[in-house]
Structure formats: structure tokens, C-alpha cells
Design a protein around this motif. Sequence first.
Motif, short mmCIF file in Angstrom:
data_model
loop_
_atom_site.label_atom_id
_atom_site.label_comp_id
_atom_site.label_asym_id
_atom_site.label_seq_id
_atom_site.Cartn_x
_atom_site.Cartn_y
_atom_site.Cartn_z
N MET A 199 7.49 -16.12 5.76
CA MET A 199 7.77 -15.45 7.02
C MET A 199 7.99 -16.47 8.14
SD MET A 199 5.30 -12.96 9.30
CE MET A 199 5.52 -11.56 8.24
N ASP A 200 9.08 -16.32 8.89
CA ASP A 200 9.32 -17.13 10.08
C ASP A 200 8.76 -16.35 11.27
OD1 ASP A 200 10.15 -18.67 12.15
OD2 ASP A 200 12.29 -18.61 11.67
N PHE A 201 7.52 -16.65 11.63
CA PHE A 201 6.82 -15.86 12.64
C PHE A 201 7.55 -15.86 13.98
CE2 PHE A 201 3.13 -15.55 15.71
CZ PHE A 201 2.94 -14.19 15.52
N THR A 202 8.08 -17.00 14.37
CA THR A 202 8.71 -17.09 15.68
C THR A 202 10.05 -16.36 15.75
OG1 THR A 202 9.71 -19.22 15.09
CG2 THR A 202 7.58 -19.27 16.21
N SER A 203 10.58 -15.95 14.60
CA SER A 203 11.82 -15.17 14.62
C SER A 203 11.56 -13.70 14.91
CB SER A 203 12.56 -15.31 13.29
OG SER A 203 11.87 -14.63 12.25
N LEU A 204 10.29 -13.28 14.82
CA LEU A 204 9.93 -11.90 15.12
C LEU A 204 9.84 -11.69 16.62
CD1 LEU A 204 7.05 -11.27 12.54
CD2 LEU A 204 9.49 -10.78 12.28
N THR A 205 10.32 -10.57 17.10
CA THR A 205 10.11 -10.22 18.50
C THR A 205 8.66 -9.79 18.68
OG1 THR A 205 10.64 -7.88 18.22
CG2 THR A 205 12.48 -9.41 18.63
N PRO A 206 8.14 -9.80 19.91
CA PRO A 206 6.77 -9.29 20.11
C PRO A 206 6.59 -7.87 19.58
CG PRO A 206 7.45 -10.53 22.03
CD PRO A 206 8.66 -10.44 21.14
N GLN A 207 7.62 -7.02 19.70
CA GLN A 207 7.51 -5.66 19.19
C GLN A 207 7.40 -5.67 17.66
OE1 GLN A 207 7.01 -2.79 20.72
NE2 GLN A 207 6.94 -1.78 18.72
N GLN A 208 8.16 -6.54 17.02
CA GLN A 208 8.07 -6.63 15.56
C GLN A 208 6.70 -7.16 15.11
OE1 GLN A 208 11.64 -9.05 15.08
NE2 GLN A 208 12.67 -7.35 14.01
N VAL A 209 6.13 -8.03 15.92
CA VAL A 209 4.78 -8.51 15.61
C VAL A 209 3.79 -7.35 15.66
CG1 VAL A 209 2.88 -9.98 16.40
CG2 VAL A 209 5.22 -10.86 16.40
N LEU A 210 3.89 -6.52 16.68
CA LEU A 210 3.01 -5.36 16.80
C LEU A 210 3.19 -4.42 15.61
CD1 LEU A 210 3.41 -4.55 20.60
CD2 LEU A 210 1.40 -5.53 19.50
N GLU A 211 4.41 -4.31 15.11
CA GLU A 211 4.69 -3.40 14.00
C GLU A 211 4.11 -3.87 12.68
OE1 GLU A 211 8.90 -2.97 14.11
OE2 GLU A 211 8.88 -1.69 15.91
N LEU A 212 3.60 -5.11 12.63
CA LEU A 212 2.92 -5.57 11.42
C LEU A 212 1.67 -4.75 11.13
CD1 LEU A 212 3.18 -9.45 11.89
CD2 LEU A 212 4.48 -8.02 10.30
N ALA A 213 1.17 -4.05 12.14
CA ALA A 213 -0.03 -3.22 11.96
C ALA A 213 0.29 -1.84 11.40
CB ALA A 213 -0.77 -3.07 13.29
N LYS A 214 1.56 -1.55 11.16
CA LYS A 214 1.91 -0.26 10.58
C LYS A 214 1.43 -0.20 9.14
CE LYS A 214 5.81 2.85 9.68
NZ LYS A 214 7.29 3.03 9.76
N PRO A 215 0.60 0.78 8.79
CA PRO A 215 0.03 0.82 7.43
C PRO A 215 1.10 1.02 6.36
CG PRO A 215 -1.16 2.28 8.92
CD PRO A 215 0.08 1.86 9.63
N SER A 216 0.88 0.39 5.23
CA SER A 216 1.74 0.63 4.08
C SER A 216 1.36 1.98 3.45
CB SER A 216 1.55 -0.48 3.04
OG SER A 216 0.24 -0.44 2.53
N LYS A 217 2.22 2.49 2.60
CA LYS A 217 1.92 3.75 1.93
C LYS A 217 0.67 3.63 1.07
CE LYS A 217 6.67 5.52 1.77
NZ LYS A 217 7.78 5.97 0.89
N GLU A 218 0.49 2.46 0.43
CA GLU A 218 -0.69 2.26 -0.40
C GLU A 218 -1.96 2.31 0.44
OE1 GLU A 218 2.55 -0.48 -2.21
OE2 GLU A 218 1.97 0.27 -0.23
N PHE A 219 -1.90 1.70 1.62
CA PHE A 219 -3.08 1.68 2.47
C PHE A 219 -3.38 3.06 3.02
CE2 PHE A 219 -5.15 0.67 6.65
CZ PHE A 219 -6.34 0.21 6.10
N GLU A 220 -2.35 3.83 3.34
CA GLU A 220 -2.56 5.19 3.81
C GLU A 220 -3.28 6.02 2.76
OE1 GLU A 220 1.40 6.30 4.93
OE2 GLU A 220 1.03 5.87 7.05
N GLU A 221 -2.99 5.75 1.49
CA GLU A 221 -3.69 6.45 0.41
C GLU A 221 -5.18 6.10 0.43
OE1 GLU A 221 -2.78 8.74 -1.80
OE2 GLU A 221 -0.83 8.88 -0.80
N VAL A 222 -5.48 4.81 0.66
CA VAL A 222 -6.87 4.38 0.73
C VAL A 222 -7.59 5.07 1.89
CG1 VAL A 222 -8.40 2.41 1.14
CG2 VAL A 222 -6.40 2.15 -0.34
N LEU A 223 -6.91 5.18 3.02
CA LEU A 223 -7.52 5.79 4.21
C LEU A 223 -7.93 7.24 3.98
CD1 LEU A 223 -5.33 4.50 7.18
CD2 LEU A 223 -7.65 3.83 6.58
N ARG A 224 -7.23 7.92 3.11
CA ARG A 224 -7.54 9.34 2.88
C ARG A 224 -8.92 9.53 2.25
NH1 ARG A 224 -1.89 9.44 1.33
NH2 ARG A 224 -0.69 10.56 2.90
#
Length: 346
Positions: free
Chosen positions: A1-26
Motif C-alpha cells: 500500500m502506498d499510504f501517501t497516495s490515499l486521500t484523507p477521505q480514503q484513509v478514513l474509509e479504511l475503517a469500513k468493515p469487511s463482510k467477514e468482519f460484519e459476520e463476526v459482529l453479529r
Amino acid sequence: MDFTSLTPQQVLELAKPSKEFEEVLRTYQAPGLDWSKAAKALAILRHYVGSAVQADQADPEVEQETLHAPARDGTMLPLKVFRPANAREEAASCPLIVLFFAGGFIMGDPMTLAPLARSLVKRFNAVVVAPTHRLAPEHPFPVAIEDSWDSLSWIAHNVGTIGADAARGFILGGLSSGGNVANSVAHLARDNNLQPPLTRVWFSCAGVRIAPSNAHLLPEVYRERNLSRSQNECVDSVTTSAGMEQFKRDALKADLDSRLIAPMIWSDEAGLGHKGFPKTYSQVAGIDTARDEALIFDDILKEGRHTDPPGCLFGSATLLLLYFQGSARVQAVGARHPGRLCVAAR
């Protein structure tokens, strides 16, 4: 991953849960602790750890031993050693892996690493040592770092007693706060010319804070992307909360300007910064307050901005596979890119 190529908004979107994690949350139920009642909350947390240790089951293929390393104040610190069973002579040719446990400096036990340690022993024919450090609030900062450095120094001087061969590999790693410990101790090893030298470093979900007094030294390209410490999805998640973080800060009483707790910019008399830091492999979680500083630190090493040689990237990629194999807590999200930085919601 080239971290500096991400916009600040894209950095924030790294916290969006994956489908697998959403299953765990249930199915996941977070413990409802009242962080304002510090003594009771701490007792409950340590009880959880103790229960996990008591439930541990030995493996006939892995020999276990407890050694002791002296701290600077004379306290004897237990070291849990895992090596191939019935193979003392063979173990003497095994690489050495040292792992520091998680627990936010207030709880934890080296035996919580036993499943991972046994996996590493069997997968890589390695000897694994899990040191102990004393816990806050009984032993506030910087005791945990000092204990860990004293243990690592003893381990390096007693490789033969442990039954390993550091020339075949001397890897230092840690989970969460144990990764913070590993980072600081690896810098101390470099500064103090530890022999035999470390060959690789591994962090998983580890904090790499920047001291407030050094914040102005961080380039703007990083400052505008260093968002996870205040991102709501990271601050209040299933694994942490603002109340819990304050609880840990009050217990640890760390000097936030100390490089031992904030190693992002490592100031030292020789002016080395991160020069000569061992090759490093980092695991980073998307929903984690430490996410962005870990990505920044990775980028600093990768770009060679404070390190020599440049391109100091991911050393022990295979450890990633074994960590996910040995840890049920994050097994559901998995690692999609072994050998690369893994960004996965947890």
C-alpha cells in the motif's frame, strides 16, 4: 500500500468493515465494563486473562520451560520458552523468536502467546521466548519497557542456554501494546549494539505514537492522514472505547514525550533516527486507533527516509500466516495479501 497516495477521505474509509468482519459482529458480545470503577474493571480484565491462561493446553510436540531474567532492580522476570520436543540438540540450530504479549500495559501474560508460539515452533522449527514485563498501575511507565529491554538483553547473552541459534534468525515481535514494546526495544537494541543483532521485527496492531513535542517534525503529507486516533469508528469500537483508553492512560502514567512510548521520531544522541532498524513486517487493522501511525511508520521505513538501507520493508511475512492461524480473534478477517501490508478490519 502506498499510504501517501490515499486521500484523507480514503484513509478514513479504511475503517469500513469487511463482510467477514460484519459476520463476526453479529455474534460478538463486548464485555460491558464501567471504566469509571477502575479497580473493578481491572480485576475483571485480569480475570479474563487468567481464565485464558488456565484453559491453555500443552502440545506434546512442543517442549515448554520457564527461565528467569533479572530486571535492573533485581526482580526476576519469567521467560516462557517453547522449543521442539525431545530435540535439544536440534533446537540448538533453531532460529530464535521473541514475542511480547498484548494487554495495553495493564494486563496480559506471556502464556496468552502459547498457541502462536507453538505454531511457530512446529512450522519453522524455531525456539520461541515470551518474556514477562510488570504491569501498570502497580508498575507505571517506563517499567514495562525497561523490563522488556532487560529481558531481551539477557536472552541475547544466553542464547546457548535457551537452546537456539540466533545466527539463523533473531526475530522480535509483539501484538498490540507488545508491538509498541517490540518497536522501542528494537531501537534500544540498535542503539546499544545488541549482540547477536536482531534480524527482523514484526508488529501486529501496534501503536507507533509521535510525541507531542515532535509533532511539528512530521511532514504535512503524514499529518493530514494521521486521523485514526480521533476517528469515531476507531475510538469507539467493539474492542475499545474512549473510556477504556482514558482508563489505560490513567493507569500507565506514561510520559507521552518519551521516545519509549512514542517511537515514531526516535531522537538519540547519535542522530540515527531509524537508520539501521531491522527489516520490519507490520499488520495493521482498519478499525484501530493505531492504524494511521502504523501506516506512517511503515512508509517512513519503506521510503528509507530515516533508515539505511532504503527499502526496509516487510521481513517476516510468514509470521502473518501463523498469527492468523493461532489467533481466533482475528481469524475471521484473514490475510488476503501475505508478504504485503495487511489492512483488515478487526
